[in-house]
Design a protein around this motif. Sequence first.
Motif: not given
Length: 364
Positions: A196-200, A226-228, A247-251, A270-277
Amino acid sequence: MKANQLRVKGVRVRAVGAPMKRPLATATGSIKVAPLLLVDLQTDGGIVGRSYLFGINALHLPPMAKLVEAMGEMIKGDALAPFELERKLRAKHTLLGVHNMVLFAISAIDMAAWDALGQALGQPLARLLGGVPRPVRAYNSKGLGIMSLKALVREAVELAGEGFSALKLRLGRPEARDDIEALRAVRKAIGTKVALMVDFNQGLSVNEALRRGRMIDDEGGVVWIEEPVRADDFAGNARIARELTTPIQLGENFMGPEQMAQALAAQACDFVMPDAQRIGGVTGWMRAAALAQAAGLEMSSHLFPEVSCHLLAVTPTCHWLEYVDWADAVLAEPLELRDGQVLIPERPGIGMRWNEKAVRRFAL
């Protein structure tokens, strides 16, 4: 005509409102229809490269379309060479600034150019980039928005029942206790075998993010937060990343690999998640993947699963693919899923074709 002889003939754009099977409410708004800008890059050899942009709001599509069309005029007659096209378009927009919608438009053309090149060479994008088409681990991100607990539990069971090994839950309710109650309800409904991941969705202040983050730490078992807070507040995110265990996820809002480099330098996540756009299409993604490898950080994707699956297949620190089905309504051949994984199509290029009947039906 050989691939090295192909030239850009023109760019066509069409706006559609793709119906979403599950409306999604987040801390920053609600989406019931996916406003997409379909992009066709036409070549003088008859090959058409395809990509699409996500407008968030239908009102954003007209200016995005104008930018893509303007860039299409700038590259008309140029060789079908994605790196060269990207270099030219960046140079043309240096003074305007290669951010936000300008970068979105460059990304659309870049993805379509890579798609066309893959078709010309008869290779799927993953293979064209030097990889092998393979199953990519995905998490189900189609739902679990801000909703009542009863509806949330029902949807969690349904989404987990689709065979995915991970789900994402949107948080950011007015009261922290309601977020934790939602987290507990979903965890109880899906069990411990489903991640489970969570996103603010950038909905908190730094102090509130620390408060709620510590509550999430106490619950345990969350893959990432994600993106708190505001995505470009690298100092604030860095403080949160230092003080929390989860861990904190941005990207998803990195504007090009340059901004990702700034975030990594600030140790904002701590993690990255780029957006293709937003990262710059295929070309921008490959540069971002090198940054993630150098920093030793796992890299996931944000939206655009059709192209992201190819890109993650050649990403050294590949982590998770975010799966949504928002473009399926206008695709002739949606992605195939098996055991919670996305199967990269062996079709040349990205492997997308439009369902023209549906495009006409959902035209804006």
